[in-house]
Design a protein around this motif. Structure first.
Motif, PDB file in Angstrom:
ATOM      1  N   GLY A  55       8.089  -1.454  -1.887  1.00 50.26           N
ATOM      2  CA  GLY A  55       8.273  -0.488  -0.808  1.00 50.26           C
ATOM      3  C   GLY A  55       8.164  -1.117   0.571  1.00 50.26           C
ATOM      4  O   GLY A  55       7.680  -2.239   0.729  1.00 50.26           O
ATOM      5  N   PRO A  56       8.598  -0.397   1.590  1.00 51.24           N
ATOM      6  CA  PRO A  56       8.623  -0.934   2.959  1.00 51.24           C
ATOM      7  C   PRO A  56       7.266  -0.935   3.651  1.00 51.24           C
ATOM      8  O   PRO A  56       7.041  -1.688   4.580  1.00 51.24           O
ATOM      9  CB  PRO A  56       9.585   0.019   3.678  1.00 51.24           C
ATOM     10  CG  PRO A  56       9.434   1.316   2.938  1.00 51.24           C
ATOM     11  CD  PRO A  56       9.195   0.943   1.508  1.00 51.24           C
ATOM     12  N   THR A  57       6.359  -0.071   3.194  1.00 51.85           N
ATOM     13  CA  THR A  57       5.072   0.055   3.867  1.00 51.85           C
ATOM     14  C   THR A  57       3.934  -0.146   2.878  1.00 51.85           C
ATOM     15  O   THR A  57       3.887   0.507   1.840  1.00 51.85           O
ATOM     16  CB  THR A  57       4.922   1.445   4.512  1.00 51.85           C
ATOM     17  OG1 THR A  57       6.035   1.683   5.381  1.00 51.85           O
ATOM     18  CG2 THR A  57       3.631   1.531   5.306  1.00 51.85           C
ATOM     19  N   LEU A  58       3.026  -1.045   3.230  1.00 54.55           N
ATOM     20  CA  LEU A  58       1.889  -1.333   2.372  1.00 54.55           C
ATOM     21  C   LEU A  58       0.628  -0.671   2.908  1.00 54.55           C
ATOM     22  O   LEU A  58       0.440  -0.559   4.115  1.00 54.55           O
ATOM     23  CB  LEU A  58       1.645  -2.847   2.299  1.00 54.55           C
ATOM     24  CG  LEU A  58       2.662  -3.680   1.528  1.00 54.55           C
ATOM     25  CD1 LEU A  58       2.365  -5.166   1.727  1.00 54.55           C
ATOM     26  CD2 LEU A  58       2.636  -3.344   0.052  1.00 54.55           C
ATOM     27  N   PRO A  59      -0.274  -0.244   2.018  1.00 53.74           N
ATOM     28  CA  PRO A  59      -1.574   0.239   2.474  1.00 53.74           C
ATOM     29  C   PRO A  59      -2.322  -0.873   3.213  1.00 53.74           C
ATOM     30  O   PRO A  59      -2.082  -2.056   2.981  1.00 53.74           O
ATOM     31  CB  PRO A  59      -2.285   0.601   1.160  1.00 53.74           C
ATOM     32  CG  PRO A  59      -1.193   0.828   0.175  1.00 53.74           C
ATOM     33  CD  PRO A  59      -0.094  -0.128   0.558  1.00 53.74           C
ATOM     34  N   LYS A  60      -3.221  -0.485   4.102  1.00 50.96           N
ATOM     35  CA  LYS A  60      -3.959  -1.472   4.891  1.00 50.96           C
ATOM     36  C   LYS A  60      -4.727  -2.445   4.005  1.00 50.96           C
ATOM     37  O   LYS A  60      -4.875  -3.620   4.338  1.00 50.96           O
ATOM     38  CB  LYS A  60      -4.909  -0.754   5.847  1.00 50.96           C
ATOM     39  CG  LYS A  60      -4.210  -0.007   6.971  1.00 50.96           C
ATOM     40  CD  LYS A  60      -5.216   0.634   7.912  1.00 50.96           C
ATOM     41  CE  LYS A  60      -4.502   1.370   9.045  1.00 50.96           C
ATOM     42  NZ  LYS A  60      -5.467   2.031   9.967  1.00 50.96           N
ATOM     43  N   TYR A  89       4.634  -4.501  -5.408  1.00 54.35           N
ATOM     44  CA  TYR A  89       5.235  -3.322  -4.781  1.00 54.35           C
ATOM     45  C   TYR A  89       6.444  -3.696  -3.936  1.00 54.35           C
ATOM     46  O   TYR A  89       6.408  -4.644  -3.155  1.00 54.35           O
ATOM     47  CB  TYR A  89       4.194  -2.620  -3.921  1.00 54.35           C
ATOM     48  CG  TYR A  89       4.666  -1.314  -3.330  1.00 54.35           C
ATOM     49  CD1 TYR A  89       5.093  -0.265  -4.142  1.00 54.35           C
ATOM     50  CD2 TYR A  89       4.678  -1.118  -1.951  1.00 54.35           C
ATOM     51  CE1 TYR A  89       5.509   0.934  -3.606  1.00 54.35           C
ATOM     52  CE2 TYR A  89       5.101   0.091  -1.405  1.00 54.35           C
ATOM     53  CZ  TYR A  89       5.520   1.104  -2.237  1.00 54.35           C
ATOM     54  OH  TYR A  89       5.947   2.292  -1.689  1.00 54.35           O
ATOM     55  N   CYS A 104      -3.803  -3.684   1.283  1.00 51.60           N
ATOM     56  CA  CYS A 104      -2.882  -4.729   0.844  1.00 51.60           C
ATOM     57  C   CYS A 104      -2.783  -5.838   1.888  1.00 51.60           C
ATOM     58  O   CYS A 104      -2.781  -7.030   1.557  1.00 51.60           O
ATOM     59  CB  CYS A 104      -1.490  -4.138   0.599  1.00 51.60           C
ATOM     60  SG  CYS A 104      -1.315  -3.264  -0.968  1.00 51.60           S
ATOM     61  N   LEU A 105      -2.682  -5.443   3.134  1.00 52.71           N
ATOM     62  CA  LEU A 105      -2.559  -6.434   4.203  1.00 52.71           C
ATOM     63  C   LEU A 105      -3.785  -7.323   4.258  1.00 52.71           C
ATOM     64  O   LEU A 105      -3.679  -8.538   4.452  1.00 52.71           O
ATOM     65  CB  LEU A 105      -2.347  -5.726   5.542  1.00 52.71           C
ATOM     66  CG  LEU A 105      -1.134  -4.788   5.612  1.00 52.71           C
ATOM     67  CD1 LEU A 105      -1.044  -4.147   6.989  1.00 52.71           C
ATOM     68  CD2 LEU A 105       0.147  -5.549   5.295  1.00 52.71           C
ATOM     69  N   CYS A 157      -0.229  -5.183  -4.887  1.00 48.78           N
ATOM     70  CA  CYS A 157       0.439  -5.271  -3.587  1.00 48.78           C
ATOM     71  C   CYS A 157       1.636  -6.205  -3.641  1.00 48.78           C
ATOM     72  O   CYS A 157       2.674  -5.941  -3.032  1.00 48.78           O
ATOM     73  CB  CYS A 157      -0.548  -5.743  -2.523  1.00 48.78           C
ATOM     74  SG  CYS A 157      -1.893  -4.565  -2.201  1.00 48.78           S
TER      75      CYS A 157
END
Length: 262
Positions: free
Chosen positions: A206-211, A204, A213-214, A201
């Motif tokens: 990218g602009p959007t992380l998988p949940k 990465y 990752c959060l 995570c």
């Protein structure tokens, strides 16, 4: 392209002076596709710590949706050695050589990681629970045709695959010191390898992380990073070193691994 221009025209038409009324043409710059994080995992089939990592940690990459941002590659060779006559000697004996080759053949037969990882996970899960004689049932459990894998093994092609893995593993910079050996975007994770999701995570762009990752980034300690200095002392988590002889008490290793990981 025409659809995108039409969409922009509609937005301009209904916005309040947000688009210029100038007759100048609108330049559309395509978004650059964000590259996935490159994750390579070097292991050997009968290493209890590799089994533990696959069954309890690497699996999360796929079940938590992290594979959407990561390109995972597996190298089932580990600490084996190629002799002067070209034969391969494995750290945990002939059974490990057999399963390393079987898993190499599975990767070759089903190149997509989403196709071959379930098989490798199934095999390693049986090994993790000391059920070596059950691994072949993974074909039936996953509705996979065993013939291509068995043909690969019996024909000797699997051995060629292992020799390729040997060359790639031995060419690693910095060199592999032990297994499991996890590399994220070219950086070994050293003693951070159990934080595989956190490290992916963080790498990465990218602009959007998988949940997942959060959740991981929110709960991880600020000291957990991608890799550690190469001269770091003994890792916090158990590993199998290159020149370490095979463990005569694998069950004790698994108990120790369980206690240290949990």
């Amino acid at each position: 392209m025409e659809a995108r221009l039409f969409f922009i025209f509609i937005i301009c038409l209904f916005s309040l002076n947000t688009c210029s009324s100038s007759s100048e043409s609108v330049e559309i710059v395509p978004l650059k596709e964000v590259e996935k994080v490159q994750v390579t995992f070097y292991y050997e089939s009968l290493c209890p710590y590799c089994e533990n990592f696959i069954v309890n940690y690497l699996i999360d990459v796929f079940t938590e949706g992290i594979d959407a941002i990561a390109d995972v590659k597996l190298f089932p060779y580990g600490n084996a050695k190629v002799n002067s006559n070209g034969n391969i000697t494995c750290q945990h004996g002939e059974q490990e050589c057999l399963l390393n080759t079987v898993e190499a053949c599975a990767i070759n037969t089903w190149p997509d990681v989403h196709d071959h990882f379930p098989f490798i996970f199934c095999v390693e899960r049986y090994l993790y629970y000391d059920k070596f004689d059950k691994w072949e049932s993974c074909f039936e459990e996953l509705s996979l045709d065993p013939k291509p894998v068995k043909d690969c093994y019996t024909s000797g092609y699997g051995n060629q695959l292992e020799l390729q893995y040997a060359a790639e593993t031995n060419a690693l910079q910095p060199p592999k010191k032990y297994v499991p050996w996890v590399v994220v975007d070219g950086k070994p994770l050293y003693d951070d390898y159990v934080y595989i999701i956190t490290n992916i995570c963080r790498a990465y762009k990218g602009p959007t992380l998988p949940k997942a990752c959060l959740r991981c980034l929110a709960s991880s300690a600020s000291t957990i990073g991608i890799g550690t200095p190469e001269d770091r002392e003994i890792p916090l988590h158990p590993v199998t070193y290159v020149d370490k002889p095979a463990n005569p008490y694998p069950l004790l290793s698994k108990i120790r691994s369980f206690l240290m990981f949990n």
